[in-house]
Design an enzyme around this catalytic site. Structure first.
Site, PDB file in Angstrom:
ATOM      1  N   LYS A   1       0.670  -1.317   0.088  1.00 57.80           N
ATOM      2  CA  LYS A   1      -0.103  -0.109   0.040  1.00 57.80           C
ATOM      3  C   LYS A   1       0.874   1.241   0.265  1.00 57.80           C
ATOM      4  CE  LYS A   1      -4.105   2.027   1.573  1.00 57.80           C
ATOM      5  NZ  LYS A   1      -3.647   3.582   1.727  1.00 57.80           N
TER       6      LYS A   1
ATOM      7  N   GLU B   1      -0.220   4.718  -8.337  1.00 57.55           N
ATOM      8  CA  GLU B   1       0.279   5.637  -7.496  1.00 57.55           C
ATOM      9  C   GLU B   1       1.700   6.414  -7.881  1.00 57.55           C
ATOM     10  OE1 GLU B   1      -1.811   5.626  -4.667  1.00 57.55           O
ATOM     11  OE2 GLU B   1      -0.801   6.202  -3.074  1.00 57.55           O
TER      12      GLU B   1
ATOM     13  N   CYS C   1      27.133  30.430  15.168  1.00 55.93           N
ATOM     14  CA  CYS C   1      27.296  28.839  14.951  1.00 55.93           C
ATOM     15  C   CYS C   1      27.980  28.286  16.108  1.00 55.93           C
ATOM     16  CB  CYS C   1      28.292  28.432  13.630  1.00 55.93           C
ATOM     17  SG  CYS C   1      28.552  26.877  13.294  1.00 55.93           S
TER      18      CYS C   1
HETATM   19  S1  IVH Z   1      -6.493  -0.260  -5.241  1.00 55.30           S
HETATM   20  C1  IVH Z   1     -10.819   0.580  -5.141  1.00 55.30           C
HETATM   21  N1  IVH Z   1      -3.964  -0.694  -4.537  1.00 55.30           N
HETATM   22  O1  IVH Z   1      -5.247   3.490  -1.382  1.00 55.30           O
HETATM   23  C2  IVH Z   1      -9.388   0.693  -4.615  1.00 55.30           C
HETATM   24  N2  IVH Z   1      -4.878   0.988  -4.164  1.00 55.30           N
HETATM   25  O2  IVH Z   1      -7.688   3.682   0.321  1.00 55.30           O
HETATM   26  C3  IVH Z   1      -8.499   0.897  -6.017  1.00 55.30           C
HETATM   27  N3  IVH Z   1      -3.280   2.524  -2.570  1.00 55.30           N
HETATM   28  O3  IVH Z   1      -6.605   6.020  -3.382  1.00 55.30           O
HETATM   29  C4  IVH Z   1      -7.087   1.287  -5.329  1.00 55.30           C
HETATM   30  N4  IVH Z   1      -1.405   1.375  -2.733  1.00 55.30           N
HETATM   31  O4  IVH Z   1      -4.237   5.506  -3.521  1.00 55.30           O
HETATM   32  C5  IVH Z   1      -4.932   0.128  -4.645  1.00 55.30           C
HETATM   33  N5  IVH Z   1      -1.755  -1.506  -4.067  1.00 55.30           N
HETATM   34  C6  IVH Z   1      -2.544  -0.372  -4.058  1.00 55.30           C
HETATM   35  C7  IVH Z   1      -2.646   0.594  -3.185  1.00 55.30           C
HETATM   36  C8  IVH Z   1      -3.789   1.533  -3.438  1.00 55.30           C
HETATM   37  C9  IVH Z   1      -1.934   2.494  -2.273  1.00 55.30           C
HETATM   38  C10 IVH Z   1      -3.988   4.032  -2.218  1.00 55.30           C
HETATM   39  C11 IVH Z   1      -4.680   4.307  -3.263  1.00 55.30           C
HETATM   40  C12 IVH Z   1      -6.344   4.622  -3.005  1.00 55.30           C
HETATM   41  C13 IVH Z   1      -6.172   4.527  -1.477  1.00 55.30           C
HETATM   42  C14 IVH Z   1      -7.603   3.752  -1.209  1.00 55.30           C
END
Ligand code: IVH
Length: 355
Positions: A52, A110, A340
């Protein structure tokens, strides 16, 4: 950073993910899905485990294989048109590789800045007397929303593709196929994604990623488990603003509240004098922290950050802990040093920095 980007309405809303903070919560999620899927779940419920990323979600639209439009997530329905900025990112193909040219394909991913690039950028900002960015995410956001795209181009932004929106085709039969397809079309995808045979394996993958976290060159705040089969994703559908087929297993917050006992001056390699808070020892995800970066003197004065202040300290994935917020300001006043502490030389104020 510019105002006045054109608005783009997402043809399919950009949703958010449900969060889980414990293994019990993700096991309950797995059980719920198995129940909802009924008999078909006798074939095992595979999950694709992905990082994530703590960056900025973007939407990338391709028409007949050509990148035509890119937007920020915004409020999920309407984002900002940052096409010109996104075109400067190497990880985003301007045309899909392999001559692939469906009428319509929207890839989502991202955008982030590597920590190493962030450190270099802040050094340059500091040398130029400009404001430093607080973290790589803010630096990526500030770099993306520039009217002068040559600034964006100079910032070395990255992207990991992970989903798709409006499209005239389904890019595979499973989430893992889709990621492989994205890679074949020229997008960068993260090599740490992994298909897991069941939720126990997925939790194991989460733990391994948690161990790798500090050594990564970018910030992540959890692991996302996605039902791998797309036909099962369709059957599960959505609840309110989130897909029912995915969950974000977040890492515990690397944040704690403590008190500032003293403020020291650290002399940097370039001669910059950075305020460092000596704090009441506090545990930040397993390590005892006694010193936190207070960023710069401008911030210290603006927030009334004096000895005695209660602050929240934060660490992202193993980097130096820093001040996140002042919870209760202290009393009195802090003044930047007049000489300094290392060489006794005079000091000069450049923006928020004391050099
Ligand atoms: S899938 C409906 N995959 O998390 C879900 N999101 O809370 C579609 N994010 O706004 C997103 N890593 O910015 C997905 N591997 C990942 C992700 C990811 C970060 C973020 C993304 C999204 C938020 C959702």
């Amino acid at each position: 950073v510019a105002r006045g980007f054109r608005e783009i309405r997402h043809r399919e809303a950009m949703l958010s993910l449900a969060n889980a903070l414990s293994a019990d919560e993700v096991l309950a999620f797995d059980k719920r899905l198995a129940d909802l899927l009924g008999n078909s779940a006798e074939q095992s419920l595979l999950y694709n485990c992905e990082l994530k990323y703590d960056g900025l979600a973007v939407s990338l639209q391709y028409e007949s294989g050509v990148f035509v439009r890119g937007a920020t997530r915004g409020d999920g329905r309407v984002g900002e048109d940052i096409t010109a900025n996104l075109k400067t990112i190497g990880a985003i193909p301007l045309t899909l590789r392999d001559g692939f040219s469906p009428p319509l394909l929207e890839v989502r991913g991202e955008v982030l800045m590597y920590r190493s690039d962030f450190e270099k950028l802040n050094q340059t900002q500091e040398e130029a007397g400009e404001k430093a960015f607080v973290n790589p995410r803010n630096a990526a956001a500030g770099s993306l929303r520039q009217l002068d795209v040559s600034i964006t181009a100079s910032r070395n932004l990255r992207l990991f593709a992970y989903a798709w929106g409006d499209a005239s085709l389904t890019p595979g039969e499973t989430q893992s196929d889709v990621l492989a397809q994205f890679e074949a079309w020229g997008f960068s995808v993260n090599p740490l994604s992994k298909v897991c045979a069941n939720m126990d394996e997925a939790i194991d993958a989460y733990r391994k990623i948690e161990e790798l976290r500090a050594g990564l060159d970018y910030d992540i705040d959890g692991v996302v488990f996605k039902v791998n089969r797309l036909d099962w994703q369709s059957r599960l559908g959505f609840v309110s603003r989130s897909p029912r087929w995915a969950i974000a297993h977040k890492f515990p917050a690397e944040q704690a509240t403590t008190q500032v006992n003293d403020i020291e001056i650290q002399v940097g390699r370039t001669g910059a004098l950075t305020p460092v808070g000596i704090v009441e020892p506090v545990n930040l995800s397993g390590a005892t922290v006694t010193r936190i970066s207070l960023h710069n003197w401008g911030l210290v004065q603006q927030k009334n950050l004096t000895v005695g202040a209660t602050v929240s300290a934060m660490r992202r994935g193993g980097v130096i802990p820093h001040l996140e917020a002042v919870v209760v300001p202290g009393e009195g006043e802090v003044k930047p040093p007049e000489a300094c502490p290392s060489c006794g030389g005079g000091v000069e104020i450049q923006g928020d920095f004391v050099i």
